[in-house]
Design a protein around this motif. Structure first.
Motif, PDB file in Angstrom:
ATOM      1  N   UNK A  11       0.808  -1.221   0.000  1.00 14.91           N
ATOM      2  CA  UNK A  11       0.000   0.000   0.000  1.00 14.91           C
ATOM      3  C   UNK A  11       0.842   1.272   0.000  1.00 14.91           C
ATOM      4  N   UNK A  12       2.157   1.132   0.147  1.00 17.47           N
ATOM      5  CA  UNK A  12       3.035   2.289   0.190  1.00 17.47           C
ATOM      6  C   UNK A  12       3.406   2.802  -1.193  1.00 17.47           C
ATOM      7  N   UNK A  13       4.230   3.831  -1.214  1.00 16.05           N
ATOM      8  CA  UNK A  13       4.597   4.506  -2.450  1.00 16.05           C
ATOM      9  C   UNK A  13       5.274   3.562  -3.437  1.00 16.05           C
ATOM     10  N   UNK A  31       1.406 -12.864  -8.074  1.00 17.41           N
ATOM     11  CA  UNK A  31       1.937 -11.890  -7.124  1.00 17.41           C
ATOM     12  C   UNK A  31       1.149 -12.051  -5.820  1.00 17.41           C
ATOM     13  N   UNK A  32       1.842 -12.431  -4.760  1.00 20.08           N
ATOM     14  CA  UNK A  32       1.199 -12.626  -3.462  1.00 20.08           C
ATOM     15  C   UNK A  32       1.503 -11.417  -2.583  1.00 20.08           C
ATOM     16  N   UNK A  33       0.484 -10.599  -2.364  1.00 24.73           N
ATOM     17  CA  UNK A  33       0.637  -9.398  -1.548  1.00 24.73           C
ATOM     18  C   UNK A  33       0.299  -9.729  -0.099  1.00 24.73           C
ATOM     19  N   UNK A  34       1.200  -9.339   0.801  1.00 28.20           N
ATOM     20  CA  UNK A  34       1.012  -9.609   2.224  1.00 28.20           C
ATOM     21  C   UNK A  34       0.856  -8.280   2.965  1.00 28.20           C
ATOM     22  N   UNK A  39      -6.149  -4.850  -0.145  1.00 29.57           N
ATOM     23  CA  UNK A  39      -6.350  -3.688  -0.994  1.00 29.57           C
ATOM     24  C   UNK A  39      -7.655  -3.827  -1.767  1.00 29.57           C
ATOM     25  N   UNK A  40      -8.237  -2.692  -2.118  1.00 34.52           N
ATOM     26  CA  UNK A  40      -9.457  -2.700  -2.939  1.00 34.52           C
ATOM     27  C   UNK A  40      -9.056  -2.829  -4.399  1.00 34.52           C
ATOM     28  N   UNK A  47      -2.896 -12.323  -5.525  1.00 33.86           N
ATOM     29  CA  UNK A  47      -3.425 -13.050  -4.370  1.00 33.86           C
ATOM     30  C   UNK A  47      -3.082 -12.213  -3.136  1.00 33.86           C
ATOM     31  N   UNK A  48      -4.069 -11.970  -2.282  1.00 25.98           N
ATOM     32  CA  UNK A  48      -3.830 -11.137  -1.116  1.00 25.98           C
ATOM     33  C   UNK A  48      -3.962 -11.934   0.181  1.00 25.98           C
TER      34      UNK A  48
END
Length: 240
Positions: A11-13, A31-34, A39-40, A47-48
């Protein structure tokens, strides 16, 4: 399956730039976001995973993936990770400010402990390359608290036996932050002419997308060294 990218600090820059670029990169299938919250944003490659970085070292990746797995669509992904049959990279842009964190202790927890927890967790899963956003001036002996913490993170990451560790040290970042940082905004006004005039590459501000491009580039290059520090000057060579 080609490659899997794990991403923390999404969620950062820089994290958001990394996410967009990794999704567009054909060499990564998933891409696995942790993060602490999801995120919307939806994409068939994204994959979150949601949870607390304090506890991430105890996470079971199969259980986390099955939480939102409708119809077993993550079965091939789970099998690839469990069998370590796919190349996996981790990108970390976790970070905050003392003002946002509320105290030096909380800042240290986020910028140091959470980063190391994420790194060890990914290593245990078989991640071979770890790319970390540090900062120009990172030095464990620094009298500046921010730089000291970043330097300690760099040193502690070197202990983890990744095949490759990339330490990216950008100068002042340019981009569209969600939060307002007065000191950074003043510094941008003062140093922005360096960008326009294309001088002082070592010190001039750098765009978030340039850092993201540099990280993905180095993640996919053949490397003969285990640890590499990539300066802001080097990252300036990537198209803004």
């Amino acid at each position: 399956m080609k490659k899997i990218a794990f991403l923390a600090g999404t969620s950062g820059l820089i994290g958001m730039q990394l996410l967009h670029q990794l999704i567009q990169d054909p060499s990564y299938d998933t891409v696995i976001s942790v993060g602490r919250r999801k995120l919307a944003l939806k994409h068939n490659k994204l994959v979150q995973l949601e949870g607390n970085f304090k506890e991430i070292k105890n996470w079971d990746i199969e259980s986390k993936l099955r939480e939102d797995d409708l119809g077993g669509i993550f079965f091939p992904l789970i099998e690839a990770i469990k069998s370590k049959s796919v190349e996996m990279h981790a990108f970390c842009s976790l970070g905050t400010t003392i003002g946002q964190a509320g105290s030096k202790d909380k800042f240290y927890e986020i910028d140091h402990d959470y980063v190391l927890n994420f790194a060890w967790w990914t290593k245990e899963m078989g991640v071979s390359r770890f790319l970390y956003v540090s900062a120009m001036g990172a030095d464990p002996q620094s009298s500046v608290f921010y730089n000291k913490v970043k330097g300690e993170v760099e040193e502690d990451l070197k202990v983890i036996p990744f095949e490759y560790l990339g330490l990216f040290e950008p100068s002042l970042l340019l981009g569209n932050r969600k939060d307002f940082r007065f000191g950074e905004e003043v510094a941008k006004i003062i140093t922005k002419p360096l960008v326009w005039l294309k001088i002082a590459k070592k010190y001039r501000p750098i765009f978030d997308r340039q850092v993201a491009k540099a990280m993905i580039y180095h993640a996919n290059q053949v490397k003969s060294i285990k640890v590499e520090v990539i300066s802001s000057k080097q990252m300036q060579n990537f198209e803004a």
